[in-house]
Design an enzyme around this catalytic site. Structure first.
Site, PDB file in Angstrom:
ATOM      1  N   LYS A  24      35.093 -15.207  15.728  1.00  0.00           N
ATOM      2  CA  LYS A  24      35.605 -14.329  16.338  1.00  0.00           C
ATOM      3  C   LYS A  24      36.670 -13.876  15.158  1.00  0.00           C
ATOM      4  O   LYS A  24      37.040 -14.716  14.155  1.00  0.00           O
ATOM      5  CB  LYS A  24      36.255 -14.858  17.548  1.00  0.00           C
ATOM      6  CG  LYS A  24      35.020 -15.208  18.568  1.00  0.00           C
ATOM      7  CD  LYS A  24      35.849 -15.770  19.939  1.00  0.00           C
ATOM      8  CE  LYS A  24      34.690 -16.134  20.773  1.00  0.00           C
ATOM      9  NZ  LYS A  24      35.354 -16.681  21.973  1.00  0.00           N
ATOM     10  N   TYR A  40      29.345 -10.014  26.764  1.00  0.00           N
ATOM     11  CA  TYR A  40      30.014 -10.531  27.714  1.00  0.00           C
ATOM     12  C   TYR A  40      29.806 -10.183  29.410  1.00  0.00           C
ATOM     13  O   TYR A  40      30.852 -10.017  29.930  1.00  0.00           O
ATOM     14  CB  TYR A  40      31.452 -10.551  27.558  1.00  0.00           C
ATOM     15  CG  TYR A  40      31.820 -11.508  26.251  1.00  0.00           C
ATOM     16  CD1 TYR A  40      31.601 -12.798  26.256  1.00  0.00           C
ATOM     17  CD2 TYR A  40      32.531 -10.745  25.120  1.00  0.00           C
ATOM     18  CE1 TYR A  40      31.859 -13.465  25.082  1.00  0.00           C
ATOM     19  CE2 TYR A  40      32.738 -11.583  24.022  1.00  0.00           C
ATOM     20  CZ  TYR A  40      32.727 -12.912  23.892  1.00  0.00           C
ATOM     21  OH  TYR A  40      32.997 -13.798  23.042  1.00  0.00           O
ATOM     22  N   PHE A  99      40.714 -11.393  32.496  1.00  0.00           N
ATOM     23  CA  PHE A  99      40.890 -11.532  31.158  1.00  0.00           C
ATOM     24  C   PHE A  99      40.118 -10.688  30.375  1.00  0.00           C
ATOM     25  O   PHE A  99      40.211 -10.461  29.127  1.00  0.00           O
ATOM     26  CB  PHE A  99      40.920 -13.101  30.804  1.00  0.00           C
ATOM     27  CG  PHE A  99      39.896 -13.625  30.998  1.00  0.00           C
ATOM     28  CD1 PHE A  99      38.565 -13.429  30.226  1.00  0.00           C
ATOM     29  CD2 PHE A  99      39.551 -14.449  32.158  1.00  0.00           C
ATOM     30  CE1 PHE A  99      37.475 -14.214  30.382  1.00  0.00           C
ATOM     31  CE2 PHE A  99      38.305 -15.236  32.351  1.00  0.00           C
ATOM     32  CZ  PHE A  99      37.349 -14.857  31.331  1.00  0.00           C
ATOM     33  N   ARG A 124      26.244 -26.176  20.297  1.00  0.00           N
ATOM     34  CA  ARG A 124      27.415 -25.855  21.495  1.00  0.00           C
ATOM     35  C   ARG A 124      28.121 -27.562  21.368  1.00  0.00           C
ATOM     36  O   ARG A 124      29.319 -27.351  21.734  1.00  0.00           O
ATOM     37  CB  ARG A 124      26.622 -25.828  22.984  1.00  0.00           C
ATOM     38  CG  ARG A 124      26.114 -24.632  23.235  1.00  0.00           C
ATOM     39  CD  ARG A 124      27.087 -23.526  23.369  1.00  0.00           C
ATOM     40  NE  ARG A 124      27.790 -23.905  24.596  1.00  0.00           N
ATOM     41  CZ  ARG A 124      28.650 -22.796  25.128  1.00  0.00           C
ATOM     42  NH1 ARG A 124      28.791 -21.553  24.732  1.00  0.00           N
ATOM     43  NH2 ARG A 124      29.115 -23.364  26.488  1.00  0.00           N
ATOM     44  N   THR A 177      34.723 -24.328  26.168  1.00  0.00           N
ATOM     45  CA  THR A 177      35.485 -23.138  26.097  1.00  0.00           C
ATOM     46  C   THR A 177      36.978 -23.325  25.928  1.00  0.00           C
ATOM     47  O   THR A 177      37.734 -22.781  25.171  1.00  0.00           O
ATOM     48  CB  THR A 177      35.127 -22.257  27.354  1.00  0.00           C
ATOM     49  OG1 THR A 177      33.816 -22.215  27.543  1.00  0.00           O
ATOM     50  CG2 THR A 177      35.866 -21.038  27.131  1.00  0.00           C
ATOM     51  N   ARG A 183      36.062 -26.323  18.074  1.00  0.00           N
ATOM     52  CA  ARG A 183      37.427 -25.798  18.837  1.00  0.00           C
ATOM     53  C   ARG A 183      38.365 -26.891  19.056  1.00  0.00           C
ATOM     54  O   ARG A 183      39.651 -26.656  18.841  1.00  0.00           O
ATOM     55  CB  ARG A 183      36.839 -25.498  20.231  1.00  0.00           C
ATOM     56  CG  ARG A 183      35.939 -23.891  20.027  1.00  0.00           C
ATOM     57  CD  ARG A 183      35.250 -23.622  21.590  1.00  0.00           C
ATOM     58  NE  ARG A 183      34.960 -22.363  21.637  1.00  0.00           N
ATOM     59  CZ  ARG A 183      34.029 -22.014  22.509  1.00  0.00           C
ATOM     60  NH1 ARG A 183      33.630 -22.685  23.362  1.00  0.00           N
ATOM     61  NH2 ARG A 183      33.760 -20.744  22.567  1.00  0.00           N
ATOM     62  N   ASN A 227      39.478 -19.007  20.708  1.00  0.00           N
ATOM     63  CA  ASN A 227      38.908 -20.219  20.640  1.00  0.00           C
ATOM     64  C   ASN A 227      37.885 -20.130  19.241  1.00  0.00           C
ATOM     65  O   ASN A 227      36.974 -20.704  19.434  1.00  0.00           O
ATOM     66  CB  ASN A 227      38.069 -20.808  21.822  1.00  0.00           C
ATOM     67  CG  ASN A 227      37.325 -19.623  22.376  1.00  0.00           C
ATOM     68  OD1 ASN A 227      36.967 -18.925  21.751  1.00  0.00           O
ATOM     69  ND2 ASN A 227      36.918 -20.235  23.672  1.00  0.00           N
ATOM     70  N   HIS A 283      32.058 -18.131  19.163  1.00  0.00           N
ATOM     71  CA  HIS A 283      30.864 -18.067  20.104  1.00  0.00           C
ATOM     72  C   HIS A 283      29.718 -18.754  19.794  1.00  0.00           C
ATOM     73  O   HIS A 283      29.110 -18.432  18.420  1.00  0.00           O
ATOM     74  CB  HIS A 283      30.517 -16.671  20.423  1.00  0.00           C
ATOM     75  CG  HIS A 283      29.323 -16.519  21.226  1.00  0.00           C
ATOM     76  ND1 HIS A 283      29.285 -16.657  22.847  1.00  0.00           N
ATOM     77  CD2 HIS A 283      28.078 -16.282  21.102  1.00  0.00           C
ATOM     78  CE1 HIS A 283      27.993 -16.289  23.159  1.00  0.00           C
ATOM     79  NE2 HIS A 283      27.354 -16.209  22.084  1.00  0.00           N
ATOM     80  N   GLU A 288      20.409 -12.753  22.672  1.00  0.00           N
ATOM     81  CA  GLU A 288      21.769 -12.611  21.708  1.00  0.00           C
ATOM     82  C   GLU A 288      21.473 -12.344  20.262  1.00  0.00           C
ATOM     83  O   GLU A 288      21.760 -11.387  19.695  1.00  0.00           O
ATOM     84  CB  GLU A 288      22.579 -13.775  21.861  1.00  0.00           C
ATOM     85  CG  GLU A 288      23.264 -13.997  23.294  1.00  0.00           C
ATOM     86  CD  GLU A 288      24.187 -14.925  23.486  1.00  0.00           C
ATOM     87  OE1 GLU A 288      24.346 -15.726  22.580  1.00  0.00           O
ATOM     88  OE2 GLU A 288      24.944 -15.050  24.331  1.00  0.00           O
TER      89      GLU A 288
HETATM   90  P1  IDP Z   1      31.770 -19.939  25.908  1.00  0.00           P
HETATM   91  O1  IDP Z   1      32.715 -18.915  24.964  1.00  0.00           O
HETATM   92  O2  IDP Z   1      32.300 -21.317  25.737  1.00  0.00           O
HETATM   93  O3  IDP Z   1      30.435 -19.757  26.110  1.00  0.00           O
HETATM   94  P2  IDP Z   1      32.352 -18.088  28.172  1.00  0.00           P
HETATM   95  O4  IDP Z   1      32.719 -18.768  29.582  1.00  0.00           O
HETATM   96  O5  IDP Z   1      30.784 -17.651  28.087  1.00  0.00           O
HETATM   97  O6  IDP Z   1      32.560 -19.360  27.178  1.00  0.00           O
HETATM   98  O7  IDP Z   1      33.325 -17.100  27.886  1.00  0.00           O
HETATM   99  C1  IDP Z   1      33.245 -16.380  26.832  1.00  0.00           C
HETATM  100  C2  IDP Z   1      34.603 -16.075  26.249  1.00  0.00           C
HETATM  101  O8  IDP Z   1      35.568 -15.562  27.012  1.00  0.00           O
HETATM  102  C3  IDP Z   1      35.461 -17.557  25.703  1.00  0.00           C
HETATM  103  O9  IDP Z   1      34.943 -18.157  24.553  1.00  0.00           O
HETATM  104  C4  IDP Z   1      36.913 -16.895  25.734  1.00  0.00           C
HETATM  105  O10 IDP Z   1      37.039 -16.322  24.575  1.00  0.00           O
HETATM  106  C5  IDP Z   1      36.971 -15.979  26.882  1.00  0.00           C
HETATM  107  N1  IDP Z   1      37.430 -16.754  28.181  1.00  0.00           N
HETATM  108  C6  IDP Z   1      36.494 -17.520  28.904  1.00  0.00           C
HETATM  109  N2  IDP Z   1      37.358 -17.876  29.914  1.00  0.00           N
HETATM  110  C7  IDP Z   1      38.493 -17.475  29.683  1.00  0.00           C
HETATM  111  C8  IDP Z   1      39.847 -17.617  30.291  1.00  0.00           C
HETATM  112  O11 IDP Z   1      39.837 -18.251  31.496  1.00  0.00           O
HETATM  113  N3  IDP Z   1      40.909 -17.020  29.790  1.00  0.00           N
HETATM  114  C9  IDP Z   1      40.788 -16.244  28.836  1.00  0.00           C
HETATM  115  N4  IDP Z   1      39.750 -16.238  28.120  1.00  0.00           N
HETATM  116  C10 IDP Z   1      38.506 -16.453  28.681  1.00  0.00           C
HETATM  117 MG    MG Z   2      29.415 -18.386  26.871  1.00  0.00          MG
END
Ligand code: IDP
Ligand code: MG
Length: 153
Positions: free
Chosen positions: A10, A50, A58, A86, A92, A103, A113, A116, A127
């Protein structure tokens, strides 16, 4: 079983100049980079990638974050790549990620973070096709491949 998975470094990873540190973790573990490019994500691509989050409060911030600056997309190949990567990436919410995970070591944020990674084999297939043309993916042998794991693993 050999698998492929999609990673996105990212914008925060690029701005903080930790791209090399991140990519070297995958190389050290024995994974092979089979595709890699810097791109600017469109809003449409962000909404597609997404789609499970577009209704979240958010999402607007997330879309702005990932579309206003370049990202680096990679396809990584290796044994149980989806699950193992992963684990290397960590959860996350980076604040809660253990040391030793990317992370955990490089971020303290849920939104910024750094990376992805596909969360299932099915997601990885979709993807990879979303971000890469078949001609952008490469087959080759790592010189250390015979030492990483038996070919029947
Ligand atoms: P992941 O990246 O660990 O697979 P996902 O739930 O798929 O997590 O979320 C995608 C991305 O959306 C996260 O990596 C993060 O950048 C953002 N994100 C997810 N949950 C939150 C939140 O509660 N607040 C702010 N950003 C979030
Ligand atoms: Mg995800």
């Amino acid at each position: 079983m050999k698998e492929r998975t999609l990673l996105l470094l990212k914008p925060d990873a690029i701005h903080r100049a930790i791209v090399g540190s991140i990519v070297s973790r995958f190389e050290q573990k024995g994974f092979k980079i089979v595709g890699m490019k810097m791109i600017k994500m469109s809003k449409e691509l962000s909404k597609d990638h997404y789609s499970h989050l577009v209704s979240k409060p958010f999402y607007h911030d997330l879309e702005k974050f990932v579309t206003e600056n370049p990202i680096i997309a990679l396809v990584i190949e290796g044994k149980e790549a989806v699950e193992v990567i992963r684990l290397i990436v960590g959860p996350t919410n980076a604040s809660k990620a253990s040391g030793g995970t990317l992370r955990g070591d490089f971020s303290n944020s849920t939104s910024r973070n750094i990376i992805h990674a596909s969360d299932s084999k099915e997601a990885a297939v979709k993807e990879i096709a979303r971000f890469f043309k078949p001609s952008e993916l490469f087959d080759y042998h790592l010189t250390n491949e015979p030492f990483l794991y038996a070919s029947d693993e």
